[in-house]
Structure formats: structure tokens, C-alpha cells
Design a protein around this motif. Structure first.
Motif, PDB file in Angstrom:
ATOM      1  N   VAL A   1     -43.652   8.688  11.733  1.00 56.79           N
ATOM      2  CA  VAL A   1     -45.018   8.730  12.266  1.00 56.79           C
ATOM      3  C   VAL A   1     -45.414   7.296  12.574  1.00 56.79           C
ATOM      4  N   ALA A   2     -45.847   7.019  13.803  1.00 52.27           N
ATOM      5  CA  ALA A   2     -46.169   5.648  14.205  1.00 52.27           C
ATOM      6  C   ALA A   2     -47.400   5.643  15.105  1.00 52.27           C
ATOM      7  N   MET A   3     -48.011   4.463  15.212  1.00 47.63           N
ATOM      8  CA  MET A   3     -49.209   4.304  16.031  1.00 47.63           C
ATOM      9  C   MET A   3     -48.857   3.998  17.481  1.00 47.63           C
ATOM     10  N   ALA A   4     -49.577   4.644  18.389  1.00 51.65           N
ATOM     11  CA  ALA A   4     -49.497   4.281  19.809  1.00 51.65           C
ATOM     12  C   ALA A   4     -50.477   3.139  20.052  1.00 51.65           C
TER      13      ALA A   4
ATOM     14  N   GLY B   1     -55.705   2.269  17.549  1.00 53.86           N
ATOM     15  CA  GLY B   1     -56.969   2.990  17.403  1.00 53.86           C
ATOM     16  C   GLY B   1     -56.763   4.285  16.650  1.00 53.86           C
ATOM     17  N   SER B   2     -56.733   5.400  17.365  1.00 52.70           N
ATOM     18  CA  SER B   2     -56.549   6.702  16.713  1.00 52.70           C
ATOM     19  C   SER B   2     -55.300   7.434  17.181  1.00 52.70           C
ATOM     20  N   GLN B   3     -54.716   7.031  18.307  1.00 51.03           N
ATOM     21  CA  GLN B   3     -53.575   7.761  18.838  1.00 51.03           C
ATOM     22  C   GLN B   3     -52.301   7.417  18.061  1.00 51.03           C
ATOM     23  N   PHE B   4     -51.534   8.441  17.764  1.00 55.89           N
ATOM     24  CA  PHE B   4     -50.291   8.276  17.006  1.00 55.89           C
ATOM     25  C   PHE B   4     -49.226   9.179  17.609  1.00 55.89           C
ATOM     26  N   PHE B   5     -47.965   8.900  17.281  1.00 58.78           N
ATOM     27  CA  PHE B   5     -46.890   9.755  17.798  1.00 58.78           C
ATOM     28  C   PHE B   5     -45.941  10.162  16.686  1.00 58.78           C
ATOM     29  N   LEU B   6     -45.351  11.327  16.887  1.00 54.57           N
ATOM     30  CA  LEU B   6     -44.448  11.949  15.924  1.00 54.57           C
ATOM     31  C   LEU B   6     -43.054  11.983  16.539  1.00 54.57           C
ATOM     32  N   VAL B   7     -42.084  11.336  15.892  1.00 57.12           N
ATOM     33  CA  VAL B   7     -40.731  11.217  16.438  1.00 57.12           C
ATOM     34  C   VAL B   7     -39.886  12.409  15.971  1.00 57.12           C
TER      35      VAL B   7
ATOM     36  N   VAL C   1     -40.877  12.013  21.558  1.00 52.12           N
ATOM     37  CA  VAL C   1     -42.042  11.989  20.680  1.00 52.12           C
ATOM     38  C   VAL C   1     -43.109  12.970  21.173  1.00 52.12           C
ATOM     39  N   LEU C   2     -43.987  13.361  20.251  1.00 55.17           N
ATOM     40  CA  LEU C   2     -45.203  14.095  20.578  1.00 55.17           C
ATOM     41  C   LEU C   2     -46.364  13.181  20.206  1.00 55.17           C
ATOM     42  N   GLN C   3     -47.253  12.914  21.151  1.00 52.97           N
ATOM     43  CA  GLN C   3     -48.364  11.983  20.929  1.00 52.97           C
ATOM     44  C   GLN C   3     -49.676  12.756  20.793  1.00 52.97           C
ATOM     45  N   CYS C   4     -50.451  12.378  19.779  1.00 49.32           N
ATOM     46  CA  CYS C   4     -51.702  13.070  19.460  1.00 49.32           C
ATOM     47  C   CYS C   4     -52.776  12.026  19.117  1.00 49.32           C
TER      48      CYS C   4
END
Length: 291
Positions: A221-224, A232-238, A176-179
Motif C-alpha cells: 500500500v503506497a501513496m500517490a 494527500g489522500s490518494q493511495f494505490f494498492l499493488v 495497481v488500483l488507485q483510490c
């Protein structure tokens, strides 16, 4: 007086007419018998076809009923073959979205609207522009209205603008990439939190299946989070199928262009050559906008 020859000729003609009538009656009888037999066969065939169709329909209905029953929220049905559970909308979905204050906001922002969230628009298209390429996202308002509401609110206020994607993982089980953290450290948030949605809401809170990994498929697309109710605001892209417990809200999908961008970022690896850390290629989110 007719002669004997004339009488014999008349008798012969009478016999011939009788034979013709008998032959005609026999012919008609055979035709009736054939028609009756054909009709009988057609009736039997029709009955068989009707039985097959009704049986097939009943079987389908039964299967559908079983699926619906087993997928009821809180039914404690583990995902088949490690997949995410089939979505069934819990009662009151999107009717009471709350975002209680939590910590200091990493970037000044107003919390999203609370209460009932409109769900007439099942999907919301979003453009995520980065310095490494663009990603088209489709937010799933039907499955995760409270999460979509928060994400759209943050995007609309420019919360994600000029922020770094701080984490990349490259292991076989987690890719994943987390943003979504303005601090770029993985510790920031918007100053509020909110509850998990799909797939967590498909299980009872004490269901052991919540601790068992399921597949978050490529393009998710999912929430961290840091635990239940800490979104909160952080999410990750699988970018590759990943194994995670169903405790991370799935709220969208990534288009093919976005996946190509993610593949390029992942191909460069993690700083220092590990499998979990800042991406070797810096990824700056320029902006996220609703289309």
C-alpha cells in the motif's frame, strides 16, 4: 640354614614380585600417556571449535555492521537487485509531522494532528470494505508515521466512505488500483499535503537513484502524489510486482483476502480495454475503519 633349593625359590619369588611391580608401573605409565594424549587432542579440538565459533561470530558482526553503515539515511546506497532499500529510521522520524494547507478539500475534513506522532504501536490494522470485497490492510506506523497518521485521521472522519477507486493499471511494469479521491477523477485531495517518508527518506534528495525504478512488491500500500511533498489522500494498492522510482511512500501491506479481491478487480480489466484508466468493474469504497 635354608637349603639351596629354598634360596632359589625365594629368589624366584622376589624376581616375580619385581617383574609384577615393573609391569604395573609400565601399565600405569601407558595409561597416563594415553590420558595425556586424549586430553591433548581434546584441547586441540576445543581450540579449533572455539576459533571457528569466534571467527563466525566476528564475520557475522562485521557483516551486520557493514549493512547498518551502508543503510544509513542519506548514504546514497542504491537498492540491491532493484528492491526497495532496507529501512533505517532517520533521525527525528515522526517527531515533526506537518500538513500544510494546499488547495480545496474535495470533502470536508479536518487536518490530522501535527508534531510528534506516537510510535509505540508499530502496526495498525485497518478494514477496507468495498462493493467488490473486503481488503485487510496493515499500516506501517514504524516506517511511515506521518502518512499513517493522516490515513487514520481521514478514515476516522469518513473521508473515504462511498468513494470510487478511479484508476486501474494492468501493464507488466505497473499493476495497481488507485483510490482515495472523493471526486473519482484523480484530481481531488483533503486540502493539505505532506512530505514523503519511506523509501524516499533513505536517500539524499539529489541522489540519482531516486530516478531509478525499484520493485514495489505485490501486497504493498503506497501513496500517490504529483511530486515530492504533495501527498494527500490518494493511495494505490499493488496487486502484482511493479516498477516505480522510490518516490512513493510505502505505508502498509494487504492481506490475502484483499489480494484476492484485487485480483478479481484486475481480471476484469480497464474500461475500453486499455492498460490505464477506470476499472471495467466499478469499485466503490464503502468505508475504511481502524480495527
Amino acid at each position: 640354614m635354608p637349603t639351596n633349593e629354598q634360596r632359589r625359590a625365594a629368589a624366584k619369588r622376589k624376581l616375580d614380585r619385581q617383574l609384577e611391580r615393573r609391569a604395573e608401573r609400565a601399565k600405569r605409565q601407558r595409561l597416563i600417556t594415553i590420558i595425556a594424549s586424549v586430553v591433548g587432542v581434546l584441547v586441540v579440538v576445543a581450540a579449533v571449535v572455539t576459533t571457528v565459533i569466534v571467527t563466525k561470530k566476528d564475520s557475522t558482526d562485521t557483516a551486520l555492521a557493514s549493512t547498518t553503515t551502508s543503510a544509513e539515511p542519506g548514504a546514497e546506497q542504491p537498492a540491491a537487485d532493484g528492491r526497495l532499500p532496507e529501512f533505517v529510521a532517520p533521525a527525528g522520524l515522526g517527531s515533526d509531522c506537518q500538513y500544510p494547507a494546499a488547495g480545496q478539500a474535495s470533502k470536508k475534513v479536518n487536518p490530522p494532528r501535527t508534531g510528534k506522532i506516537p510510535m509505540d504501536e508499530a502496526e495498525i490494522s485497518v478494514s477496507m470494505e468495498t462493493d467488490q470485497g473486503n481488503l485487510g490492510l496493515m499500516l506501517d506506523n514504524a516506517k511511515a508515521p506521518c502518512t499513517t497518521n493522516s490515513f487514520a485521521s481521514l478514515a476516522g472522519q469518513g473521508y473515504f466512505n462511498d468513494t470510487e477507486c478511479h484508476r486501474l493499471t494492468t501493464s507488466e511494469s505497473l499493476s495497481v488500483l488507485q483510490c482515495g479521491d472523493p471526486t473519482g477523477k484523480g484530481t481531488g485531495g483533503p486540502g493539505y499535503q505532506f512530505a514523503n517518508e519511506y523509501p524516499t527518506n533513505q536517500y539524499q534528495p539529489d541522489n540519482p537513484a531516486l530516478q531509478q525504478p525499484v520493485v514495489y512488491p505485490r501486497g504493498t500500500v503506497a501513496m500517490a502524489n504529483a511530486g515530492p511533498g504533495t501527498n494527500g489522500s490518494q493511495f494505490f494498492l499493488v496487486y502484482r510486482d511493479s516498477q516505480l522510482p522510490p518516490n512513493y511512500t510505502v505505508f502498509g501491506t494487504i492481506d490475502d483476502t484483499g489480494l484476492a479481491t484485487l485480483d478479481k478487480i484486475a481480471g476484469a480489466g480497464v474500461q475500453g480495454g486499455g492498460q490505464d484508466g477506470p476499472p471495467a468493474t466499478k469499485v466503490l469504497v464503502k468505508q475504511i475503519q481502524l480495527d
